[in-house]
Enzyme design. Structure first.
Site, PDB file in Angstrom:
ATOM      1  N   ASP A  27      39.215  -0.113  70.492  1.00 38.18           N
ATOM      2  CA  ASP A  27      38.669   0.343  71.729  1.00 38.18           C
ATOM      3  C   ASP A  27      38.252  -0.900  72.504  1.00 38.18           C
ATOM      4  OD1 ASP A  27      38.261   0.734  74.711  1.00 38.18           O
ATOM      5  OD2 ASP A  27      36.084   1.782  74.005  1.00 38.18           O
ATOM      6  N   CYS A  47      41.814   3.352  74.650  1.00 39.18           N
ATOM      7  CA  CYS A  47      41.634   2.354  75.259  1.00 39.18           C
ATOM      8  C   CYS A  47      43.191   2.510  75.568  1.00 39.18           C
ATOM      9  CB  CYS A  47      41.382   1.332  74.886  1.00 39.18           C
ATOM     10  SG  CYS A  47      41.416   0.102  76.486  1.00 39.18           S
ATOM     11  N   GLU A  53      28.099   2.764  80.589  1.00 39.72           N
ATOM     12  CA  GLU A  53      27.291   2.752  79.288  1.00 39.72           C
ATOM     13  C   GLU A  53      25.620   1.847  80.224  1.00 39.72           C
ATOM     14  OE1 GLU A  53      29.374  -1.181  78.373  1.00 39.72           O
ATOM     15  OE2 GLU A  53      30.770   0.065  77.795  1.00 39.72           O
TER      16      GLU A  53
HETATM   17  N1  DGL Z   1      37.830   1.499  77.210  1.00 41.59           N
HETATM   18  C1  DGL Z   1      38.609   0.711  78.978  1.00 41.59           C
HETATM   19  C2  DGL Z   1      39.238   2.793  79.246  1.00 41.59           C
HETATM   20  O1  DGL Z   1      39.957   3.374  78.718  1.00 41.59           O
HETATM   21  C3  DGL Z   1      37.633   0.930  79.663  1.00 41.59           C
HETATM   22  C4  DGL Z   1      36.438   0.072  79.403  1.00 41.59           C
HETATM   23  C5  DGL Z   1      36.746  -1.488  79.917  1.00 41.59           C
HETATM   24  O2  DGL Z   1      37.345  -1.688  80.770  1.00 41.59           O
HETATM   25  O3  DGL Z   1      36.599  -2.704  78.759  1.00 41.59           O
HETATM   26  O4  DGL Z   1      40.597   1.796  79.703  1.00 41.59           O
END
Ligand code: DGL
Length: 292
Positions: A8, A71, A156
């Site tokens: 991710d 991700c 976050e």
């Molecule tokens: N992990 C990302 C997603 O699922 C979100 C975090 C990011 O923007 O890096 O899209």
């Protein structure tokens, strides 16, 4: 055993890893968060592709034969290129999977009227990856995407339970429902959004189904592994032994319990990762910093 790589941009994939570990407890896992270059959600197609490819190559070098892009942004902007252009050159025996396809495949069991809403980062929504994937399998469905740029920072910054989160969650749900009031199923197309699910439930109209993807991805992966058991074997039949992360000395960031071993890697501060992980996994972990 070859560990399963879970990638991710940062912490969010831990929500997917958590579900994967609960559904498939008997495997080893190597989690990599590219925290030094996160967030990916607002980055261009080319950059997300390049960064994701770096990470996949890194995980392959550590002995993974299967990498899950946990991700949505990386799945939306990099997966197809990696599968079509890079894997054949790197090693056609290895596999990279994403989170969008399994989520889309589940839709017929979820929607009644075929009106699907997708919430995600601006990058995921602009890529139209969900729209394209859904149209490919279910052309009769109506898909409405909506980007929520504030939701990842809310999570976050540990603001998910505050009145500030109510404001942004309500606003985006309203905007989505205004685009198509008939939506009966909303995909949470971002790894962070399960952490906002209580607030999302408050503002989604009654009868509308909310779909976090962790469990869906985990079940689909379990099924996939059943069909491709060789992907978690360290030595492919007749091939050379791969460099495995488990062969070397004990590493920081390496957690072992009775069932499986999990190693957490980050491209940013290991201490910060370990601390933030508790938000997503429910427990702090010990991580190790790596350079891609
Ligand atoms: N992990 C990302 C997603 O699922 C979100 C975090 C990011 O923007 O890096 O899209």
């Amino acid at each position: 055993m070859a560990p399963i790589g879970v990638f991710d941009s940062g912490y969010g994939g831990l929500t997917v890893l958590k579900e994967i570990m609960s559904v498939i407890p008997d495997q080893d896992y190597l989690y990599l968060g590219d925290n030094a270059r996160a967030p990916y959600g607002t980055r261009s197609f080319d950059i997300v592709y390049r960064f994701t490819l770096d990470a996949v190559k890194y995980l392959f070098d550590q002995g993974c034969r299967l990498v899950v892009l946990a991700c949505n942004t990386a799945s939306a902007k990099a997966l197809r290129n990696i599968q079509m252009l890079d894997l054949p050159k790197i090693d056609p025996q290895r596999r990279v999977l994403g989170v969008i396809r399994p989520t889309v495949e589940k839709l017929p069991q979820l929607t009644r009227n075929g009106h699907i809403g997708v919430l995600g980062t601006p990058g995921t929504i602009q890529s139209q990856s969900y729209d394209l994937e859904i149209q490919k399998f279910f052309p009769q469905y109506t898909v409405t995407g909506h980007g929520c740029p504030m939701w990842v920072p809310l999570v976050e910054n540990r603001e998910a339970d505050t009145p500030g989160a109510d404001y942004f969650v309500e606003q985006e749900i309203r905007r989505l429902m205004r685009k198509d009031p008939e939506i009966d199923t909303i995909i949470l197309g971002c790894t962070h959004y399960p952490l906002l699910i209580d607030k999302i439930r408050q503002y989604v109209p009654e009868g509308v189904r909310i779909v976090p993807q962790g469990e869906i991805v985990a079940e689909s992966l379990k099924d996939y592994l059943g069909r491709h058991p060789g992907l978690t074997q360290a030595t492919p039949l007749g091939g050379p032994a791969l460099d495995g992360h488990l062969g070397g000395p004990a590493l920081d960031g390496h957690h072992a319990d009775a069932q499986h071993q999990v190693t957490y890697l980050t491209t940013e501060s290991a201490d910060r990762f370990g601390d933030m992980a508790s938000l997503f996994l429910g427990k702090p972990v010990k991580a190790r910093r790596v350079e891609l």
